[in-house]
Design an enzyme around this catalytic site. Structure first.
Site, short mmCIF file in Angstrom:
data_model
loop_
_atom_site.label_atom_id
_atom_site.label_comp_id
_atom_site.label_asym_id
_atom_site.label_seq_id
_atom_site.Cartn_x
_atom_site.Cartn_y
_atom_site.Cartn_z
N LYS A 13 77.83 35.24 25.86
CA LYS A 13 77.55 34.35 26.97
C LYS A 13 78.69 34.01 27.86
O LYS A 13 78.44 34.04 29.15
CB LYS A 13 77.28 32.91 26.14
CG LYS A 13 78.64 32.40 25.38
CD LYS A 13 77.91 30.95 24.74
CE LYS A 13 78.99 30.45 23.92
NZ LYS A 13 79.53 31.54 23.05
N ARG A 88 78.77 22.10 22.11
CA ARG A 88 78.31 22.83 20.82
C ARG A 88 78.16 21.96 19.84
O ARG A 88 77.76 22.33 18.63
CB ARG A 88 79.67 23.36 20.46
CG ARG A 88 79.99 24.90 20.93
CD ARG A 88 81.29 25.40 20.49
NE ARG A 88 81.71 26.75 20.04
CZ ARG A 88 82.04 27.41 21.05
NH1 ARG A 88 82.31 27.37 21.98
NH2 ARG A 88 82.28 28.88 20.46
N ARG A 123 85.54 43.18 19.39
CA ARG A 123 85.94 42.68 20.82
C ARG A 123 87.47 42.62 21.14
O ARG A 123 88.15 42.56 20.06
CB ARG A 123 85.59 41.16 20.71
CG ARG A 123 85.78 40.36 21.86
CD ARG A 123 85.17 39.06 22.20
NE ARG A 123 85.43 38.07 21.31
CZ ARG A 123 84.79 36.86 21.37
NH1 ARG A 123 83.96 36.50 22.19
NH2 ARG A 123 85.36 35.88 20.50
N ARG A 156 91.64 38.79 19.25
CA ARG A 156 91.89 37.45 18.71
C ARG A 156 91.78 37.24 17.25
O ARG A 156 91.07 37.56 16.67
CB ARG A 156 90.77 36.53 19.49
CG ARG A 156 90.92 35.97 20.93
CD ARG A 156 89.71 35.44 21.41
NE ARG A 156 89.09 34.70 20.60
CZ ARG A 156 87.81 33.94 21.07
NH1 ARG A 156 87.30 34.11 22.19
NH2 ARG A 156 87.11 33.15 20.43
N ARG A 167 82.76 30.87 11.76
CA ARG A 167 82.29 30.47 12.88
C ARG A 167 80.66 30.71 12.88
O ARG A 167 79.95 29.87 13.69
CB ARG A 167 82.93 31.34 14.00
CG ARG A 167 84.47 31.04 14.22
CD ARG A 167 85.09 32.04 14.89
NE ARG A 167 84.44 32.43 16.39
CZ ARG A 167 84.66 33.45 16.96
NH1 ARG A 167 85.51 34.63 16.29
NH2 ARG A 167 84.71 33.50 18.20
P1 ADP Z 1 83.23 32.16 20.95
O1 ADP Z 1 82.20 31.57 21.59
O2 ADP Z 1 83.40 33.48 20.91
O3 ADP Z 1 83.34 31.59 19.46
P2 ADP Z 1 85.19 30.37 22.34
O4 ADP Z 1 86.26 30.98 23.38
O5 ADP Z 1 84.15 29.75 23.17
O6 ADP Z 1 84.54 31.55 21.65
O7 ADP Z 1 85.53 29.10 21.53
C1 ADP Z 1 86.90 29.52 20.72
C2 ADP Z 1 87.14 28.39 19.57
O8 ADP Z 1 87.48 27.34 20.54
C3 ADP Z 1 85.92 27.88 18.83
O9 ADP Z 1 85.66 28.28 17.77
C4 ADP Z 1 86.44 26.60 18.55
O10 ADP Z 1 87.33 26.41 17.55
C5 ADP Z 1 86.93 26.14 19.88
N1 ADP Z 1 86.02 25.49 20.88
C6 ADP Z 1 85.59 26.02 21.96
N2 ADP Z 1 84.58 25.35 22.73
C7 ADP Z 1 84.52 24.06 21.78
C8 ADP Z 1 83.64 23.03 21.97
N3 ADP Z 1 82.86 22.69 22.81
N4 ADP Z 1 83.50 22.09 20.58
C9 ADP Z 1 84.29 22.35 19.91
N5 ADP Z 1 85.29 23.46 19.84
C10 ADP Z 1 85.28 24.41 20.70
#
Ligand code: ADP
Ligand code: ZN
Length: 212
Positions: A13, A88, A123, A156, A167
């Site tokens: 995404k 989320r 990744r 990461r 996750r």
């Molecule tokens: P990915 O989509 O690959 O999991 P992101 O960079 O979007 O990676 O998110 C990494 C981490 O940041 C998530 O696992 C979470 O801990 C935190 N995070 C990001 N966006 C949110 C959100 N909207 N609500 C809660 N935690 C978030």
């Protein structure tokens, strides 16, 4: 146009969001990137978020809602924006509505769990600018070096296999219900994630044009 990209971690995404962002000339707002930047800068918010991210858990709603409220108030979001990684949870989606934000379309990038695990383990991200790569599907021109800024590519910490399973679990429990939430509002379009980024992009653009 205000667009949300939904999908499991590693569904692609973020990549689609960046491409659409350039094409439509509207900014991408990625909560993950904002939190990682805060972490790097050692801010209080970053420190608070670290333990959650490292465990593969979601950062508390009030923290990310605060981030989004501030970010969407900035000038560059006036003509539209793309949300990558927010909302989320259902409460996050409700908070967005309470802010008076009108969403035009929610694109769900759909990828099977088995493929997600393979994607996340391969990744790599740029240490400097955060651009995302994959050792098989999205190689940089030079191994280990960012195409955009020349920075070093690293894995990461939360892409480690144990954390990835967490996750995915969290995604199914807390984020996936957003599909029916937005489907019931007739905003949801589903794009089947393809192996090649360009193929997914073609489907994404078609899905966005349908309603526009
Ligand atoms: P990915 O989509 O690959 O999991 P992101 O960079 O979007 O990676 O998110 C990494 C981490 O940041 C998530 O696992 C979470 O801990 C935190 N995070 C990001 N966006 C949110 C959100 N909207 N609500 C809660 N935690 C978030
Ligand atoms: Zn870079």
């Amino acid at each position: 146009m205000n667009i949300i990209f939904l999908g499991a971690p590693g569904a692609g995404k973020g990549t689609q969001a960046e491409i659409v962002s350039e094409k439509f000339a509207i900014p991408t707002v990625s909560t993950g990137n904002i939190i990682r930047a805060a972490l790097k800068n050692g801010t209080e918010m970053g420190l608070k978020a670290k333990s959650y991210i490292d465990a593969g858990l979601l950062v508390p709603d009030d923290v990310v809602i605060g981030i989004i409220r501030e970010r969407l108030a900035e000038d560059d979001c006036k003509n539209g924006f793309i949300l990558d990684g927010f909302p989320r949870t259902i409460p996050q989606a409700e908070a967005l509505e309470e802010m008076g934000v009108v969403i035009d379309k929610v694109v769900d990038i759909d990828v099977a769990d088995e493929a997600i695990v393979a994607r996340l383990s391969g990744r790599r991200v740029c240490k400097s600018c955060g651009s995302s790569y994959h050792i098989d599907y999205k190689k940089p021109a030079v191994d280990g070096v960012c195409d955009v800024c020349g920075g070093e590519l690293i894995q990461r910490a939360d892409d480690a296999p144990e954390t990835v399973l967490n996750r995915l679990h969290v995604y199914h429990e807390q984020t996936e219900p957003l599909k029916s939430y937005y489907a019931s509002k007739e905003k949801l379009v589903t794009v089947k994630g393809q192996e090649k980024v360009a193929d997914t992009t073609a489907l994404t653009l078609r899905a966005l044009e349908e309603q526009a």
